[in-house]
Design an enzyme around this catalytic site. Structure first.
Site, short mmCIF file in Angstrom:
data_model
loop_
_atom_site.label_atom_id
_atom_site.label_comp_id
_atom_site.label_asym_id
_atom_site.label_seq_id
_atom_site.Cartn_x
_atom_site.Cartn_y
_atom_site.Cartn_z
N GLU C 34 0.86 -1.19 0.00
CA GLU C 34 0.00 0.00 0.00
C GLU C 34 0.89 1.24 0.00
OE1 GLU C 34 -3.28 1.05 -0.16
OE2 GLU C 34 -2.32 3.01 0.06
N SER C 48 -20.19 7.88 0.53
CA SER C 48 -21.38 8.06 1.36
C SER C 48 -21.55 6.97 2.41
CB SER C 48 -22.65 8.06 0.49
OG SER C 48 -22.56 9.04 -0.50
N ALA C 49 -20.75 5.91 2.33
CA ALA C 49 -20.82 4.80 3.29
C ALA C 49 -22.17 4.09 3.27
CB ALA C 49 -20.47 5.28 4.70
N HIS C 52 -25.59 -0.41 -0.77
CA HIS C 52 -26.62 -0.21 -1.79
C HIS C 52 -27.48 -1.46 -1.98
CE1 HIS C 52 -25.21 3.72 -2.85
NE2 HIS C 52 -23.97 3.27 -3.01
N ILE C 349 -13.02 -0.05 -10.47
CA ILE C 349 -13.84 -0.47 -9.31
C ILE C 349 -14.27 0.79 -8.57
CG2 ILE C 349 -13.99 -1.93 -7.28
CD1 ILE C 349 -13.38 -3.48 -9.87
N SER C 351 -18.22 2.86 -7.27
CA SER C 351 -19.45 2.46 -6.61
C SER C 351 -20.14 1.41 -7.50
CB SER C 351 -20.36 3.67 -6.43
OG SER C 351 -21.52 3.32 -5.74
N CYS C 415 -15.37 14.95 23.50
CA CYS C 415 -16.57 15.07 22.65
C CYS C 415 -17.17 13.69 22.37
CB CYS C 415 -16.24 15.74 21.34
SG CYS C 415 -15.53 17.38 21.48
N CYS C 455 -8.00 17.29 22.46
CA CYS C 455 -7.43 15.97 22.74
C CYS C 455 -6.22 15.60 21.88
CB CYS C 455 -8.50 14.90 22.59
SG CYS C 455 -9.20 14.81 20.93
#
Lengths: 410, 125, 494
Positions: C34, C48-49, C52, C349, C351, C415, C455
């Protein structure tokens, strides 16, 4: 479950002053819950001097100002817990806190909200551009430098002329970074005039008003920012873009009261202050829940935070004694030229201190509080600026039983 | 007003009020001062005109402490042009925990009439 | 020269990580190279996570097939890999007759694709599902959902790693050559060149996502045209998720979903994406005009988009394989035995690559299995346990967590209520990732309202201490994204 007369959420200047004053008024069954390792709040990292001129008559650094209160707390053995984070406040004044001793549940008769404020972040501003490292809020840079001995920057541009931003301009310069300029979107500086002199002018750091950051560059570390002039509607003017090469962008673009806990408990917030709606007793819409200091409205000087918290303590002590406080049914509205007021509600039966900020620069103006057209109180000012909180005492004599009050610049 | 008289505006830095003070100056002498709201403002303008002074409040390195740095400040203002030489001296200091606020860590810094004092308690680790 | 591998996967996005996990079911020596410092840094984490339903793709395509299959297996994957997935459904909202016709076509197409749980609903039902939505009717896809794309990818990669796959970060493949396998043999190995040395392997899998064409060309499979479709997003603060029980989309076309509003598994709301054609695949800047347009456009669907609630923006780029006319093509997953034997080439590759990642991976591995006998890895364990999130536990569970490990009583990120225990677990993640965003995405620390204001210093300090690094070595996210330039005062050397 542990019962307490008063639980104070936050061990910064407001919490310390409130605890001391409560104790001095005979309320001893109290505890301060502080999430950090030490008492003192943000003052611990505000190592510059200039604090305490009105309170102690001398110029102290932030840690010294805090320590003066901490010493008094220690002397009286007022209970406090550090490393104690409040997870939840309920509307019936139960408090879940995470402490070194594990999870604790308190039932309080009164709760004092003194959590302070946080900084507006890049995201809240919606600055466009890439997302490299090297974009810090002024307070984060200040913490790295003053608490952790870490240097976050070499070539710096600062957005926003808030006091912390200007103080960091000087601090970074003294530690060897190069601060190229401070840019302010408004037509006037948002920090105090003295800081423009002693933090910027003394170090030849230019301040550009009516300018803002319109693009951020860099896929890894920040490589530069685009600065544009803005028009009177604060919109960037096309064609005025200028590139600045820098590795760090410091943001000093405003403080927001930290009210996550309050809203979960059902405390109503004022959209102008982003703090609670309070009456002259600093009581919120929930009886027995009080707020003061920067969690209520952002102050310019810590001395005023302490005073406000002491006034809160006075009311909270009465609440503990009597189980209730006199009702406050008269609203105070922010009128022409006024951004917000504290309190937003009064009883009309007692003198109170009115705090406000104006929206822009005024010279030789009158700040007037009116009810039903009548002048209730007036403060004449040679100069009124948004950077400074304005306070004056309002006598109750002229206040009528009915009719909204409004404070305006005339 | 004669030709050599100049009007100069100062923003007083002594307190947060930041008064705008206007001074009429002739040949380095102040003829009149207006706009100040306390005597400190007048003194400030005199000082700015003759020998401007400032304070600084940085940190010194602490060894063996629960914190890596202790904040310090100067007990008296120093000449403006001495800020960086004084800063250099402060950078050289190392102190050992525990340290207590009010402790003098450098007397007469750079030979000036000002001391560097600790402003934060740092316990030993 | 590093050791020789049976298979090397190029790219640790969601597809590369899924392929690595599928490969770890067999007795193969596998590595993943990677170029970034962590998994999921490009397209896989910038979307958009949404899981589908599979209705918005042409019948018979791999996109349709893998989307439906991926959707169906998501509960099981979520259980095995311990990542958040919510089958919340979604609505495609319409107003006009034309919208209705398009939704009817989408329904019919969905049925052919095997997508289930599709229903046309009237305004009343629509407003029952999403009270604040603006629209007259909708197609309701009951099987659609949302997941945490980062933790999905981390789950796949960590599970692959636990089953024997090696991950090499900061290893960009800069060239591919071939080397004879033996003096007598006509057979060869691939040599993958990286700035940190060469890797030898029998099989190569191109799962490089945005880099798919570059790697494809290196393999000798030339001629693909890949364009970038850049989508910008704004993120709204957490409190707003309560007002949006499921994603709300406009009426789609088969090539573009339209600007939509989507709740995240953590209760934030994302608004986007638009779709700008780009040829720079590494520029993620979000322009002002796009942010303004997004808010305006999505406000036609859902009225709660206000500037003061925006906490962040981001963008992602989809690699789209197009023909000479610019028409978007299906996924391409191939082995060109004549040109590049033993190289599985994945092109375009985009959506629904997130939804379909595991079926895509199974298909890619099947291509290897068709050509070579693979021996099953009998020790394969599909279960991966994530970091236990303190904030998601009940008060009783929290108490027992603290009793077990006192680090759970120390909250670092106020938070999001993330504890020291979680930060430490993230710092010591099995993949060995050590960036600030690596911690952020594994724990949610620094994602809240203060956006790391309070933090980040504590997290940076923990990283220095735990990893024995100096402050100048801590990276924010990408290579070169240094956070600090040094110390104010250096300790005198003793």
């Amino acid at each position: 479950m542990e019962k307490k007369d008063v639980v104070i959420i936050g061990g910064g200047p407001a919490g310390l002053a409130a605890a001391l004053e409560l104790y001095n008024k005979g309320i001893h069954d109290i505890i301060i819950l502080e999430r950090e390792n030490h008492l003192g709040g943000i003052l611990r990292q505000c190592i510059h001097d200039g604090f305490g001129l009105s309170r102690f008559g001398k110029s102290l650094s932030g840690p010294e100002y805090a320590q003066a209160f901490i010493n008094e707390i220690e002397k009286r053995h007022i209970p406090y817990m550090t490393n104690a984070t409040v997870l939840e406040l309920t509307n019936d004044k139960q408090i879940y806190a995470m402490t070194r001793e594990g999870l604790k549940l308190y039932q309080a008769k009164a709760v004092v909200l003194v959590m302070g404020c946080r900084e507006r972040s890049r995201g809240a501003l919606g600055i466009p551009g890439e997302r490299p490292s090297g974009v810090f809020t002024a307070g984060t840079a200040q913490a790295y430098m003053n608490l952790y001995n870490r240097m976050p920057a070499k070539e710096v541009v600062i957005l926003g002329s808030g006091d912390i931003g200007m103080i960091m301009a000087r601090r970074l310069t003294l530690e060897g970074a190069h601060v190229q300029a401070v840019f302010e979107i408004m037509p006037h500086p948002s920090g105090l005039p003295r800081n423009i002199i002693q933090c910027l002018e003394d170090y030849n750091i230019p301040l550009y008003l009516n300018h803002t950051v319109t693009d951020i560059h860099g896929g890894s570390r920040l490589t530069g920012v685009t600065i544009s002039q803005v028009d009177e509607k604060l919109a960037p003017i096309p064609g005025t873009e200028k590139e600045y090469t820098c590795d760090t962008l410091i943001l000093s673009v405003g403080l927001i009261p930290d009210n996550l806990l309050s809203t979960d408990a059902g405390v109503t917030l004022d959209p102008h202050t982003k703090g609670a709606y309070v009456d002259e007793h600093f009581q919120t819409n929930i009886p027995g829940v009080f707020a003061a200091g920067n969690v209520l409205h952002v102050h310019d000087l810590v001395d005023f935070v302490s005073l406000e918290a002491e006034a809160l303590a006075h009311s909270a002590a009465s609440y503990i004694h009597d189980g209730m406080l006199p009702p406050c049914n008269l609203a105070i509205k922010a009128g022409n030229g006024v951004g917000h007021t504290i309190p937003q509600k009064i009883s009309g039966d007692m003198d109170f201190k009115l705090s406000l900020r104006v929206r822009s620069h005024y010279r030789d103006c009158r700040i007037v509080l009116r009810q039903n057209g009548e002048e209730i109180a007036v403060k004449k000012m040679k100069k009124a600026i948004p950077a400074e909180m304005i306070q004056f005492t309002v006598k109750s004599e002229k206040i009528q039983k009915h009719g909204e009050l409004e404070v305006s610049v005339e | 007003m004669s030709e050599s008289t100049i009007k100069k505006t100062y923003t007083c830095i002594i307190c947060p009020n930041g008064c705008d003070i206007e001074a009429e100056i002739k040949d380095g002498e102040i003829l009149s001062i207006t706009g100040h709201t306390c005597p400190k403002g007048e003194a400030y303008v005199h000082q700015e005109l003759t020998a401007p002074t400032r304070t600084i409040a940085p940190s010194v390195l602490v060894t063996g402490g629960e914190l890596p740095l202790a904040s310090v400040r100067l007990t008296k203002p120093i000449p403006k042009d001495m800020i960086f030489p004084v800063m250099d001296e402060i950078k050289k200091l190392t102190i050992t925990a525990p340290v207590c606020e009010g402790t003098v860590v450098l007397e007469k810094v750079c030979g000036l009439d000002s001391e560097v004092i600790i402003t934060k308690n740092v316990k030993a680790k | 020269m590093k050791e020789a591998y049976d298979v090397i996967v190029i790219g640790a996005g969601v597809v590369g990580s899924a392929i690595a996990r599928e490969l770890s079911r067999y007795q193969l020596k596998t590595a993943v190279l990677e170029k970034n410092l962590d998994v999921c840094n490009e397209t896989s984490g910038r979307n958009s996570a949404v899981v589908h339903g599979g209705f918005a793709y042409d019948e018979g395509t791999l996109k349709a097939r893998f989307c439906v299959a991926g959707n169906q297996m998501m509960e099981q994957l979520s259980k095995e890999l311990d990542f958040p997935f919510i089958r919340c459904g979604k609505v495609l909202v319409g107003n006009t007759d034309e919208d209705m016709k398009q939704l009817e076509r989408t329904m019919a197409q969905g049925a052919k694709n095997g997508a289930t749980g599709l229903e046309l609903i009237d305004g009343e039902k629509l407003h029952q599902l999403v009270p604040a939505v603006v629209g007259k009717f909708a197609m309701w896809s009951k099987t659609s959902g949302i997941l945490d794309p980062f933790l999905f990818t981390v789950g796949l990669a960590e599970n692959a790693h636990a089953n024997g796959v090696s991950f090499f970060f900061d290893h960009e493949v800069t060239g591919i050559s071939r080397e004879a396998a033996g003096e007598e043999s006509s057979d060869f190995h691939y040599i993958l060149h990286t700035p940190h040395g060469d890797f030898k392997t029998r099989w190569v899998v191109n799962a490089a996502g945005l880099g798919c064409k570059v790697i494809s060309d290196m393999l000798g499979i030339t001629g693909y045209r890949v364009v970038g479709s850049k989508g910008n997003y704004i993120i709204l603060k957490k409190q707003l998720g309560a007002l949006l029980p499921m994603p709300v989309y406009p009426v789609p076309s088969n090539t573009y979903m339209g600007i939509h509003v989507t709740p995240t598994v953590d209760g934030n709301v994302t608004v986007g994406p638009d779709a700008d054609l780009v040829d720079n695949f590494s520029y993620y800047g979000v322009p002002q005009e796009n942010m303004d347009a997004l808010a305006e456009s999505a406000s036609n669907l859902w009225p709660h988009i206000h500037k003061e609630d925006q906490i962040r923006n981001f963008s992602g780029i989809l690699p789209k394989w197009v023909d000479e006319h610019g028409v978007i093509q299906d996924f391409k997953i191939e082995v060109k035995d004549d040109i590049a034997p033993r190289a599985v080439n994945l092109v375009g590759i985009e959506s629904p690559g997130l939804t379909g990642a595991v079926p895509i991976a199974q298909y890619a591995v099947a291509l290897i299995k068709e050509r070579e006998e693979l021996k099953e890895n009998l020790d394969f364990n599909p279960i991966r346990k994530g970091i236990t999130r303190f904030a998601s536990c009940t008060r009783e569970q929290q108490a027992s967590l603290i009793a077990e490990n006192p680090d759970y009583s120390d909250i670092i990120c106020q938070c999001e209520e993330i504890t020291r225990a979680e930060i430490l677990a993230a710092i010591h993640n099995p993949l060995g990732v050590s960036t600030m965003t690596g911690i952020k995405y594994r724990t949610r620390a620094m994602m809240g309202g203060c956006q790391a204001g309070f933090c980040q210093m504590k997290i940076e300090q923990l990283m220095e201490q735990e990893l024995g690094k100096s402050e100048t070595e801590i990276c924010y996210s990408r290579k070169g994204s240094w956070l600090l330039s040094g110390k104010l005062r250096e300790e005198p050397s003793t």
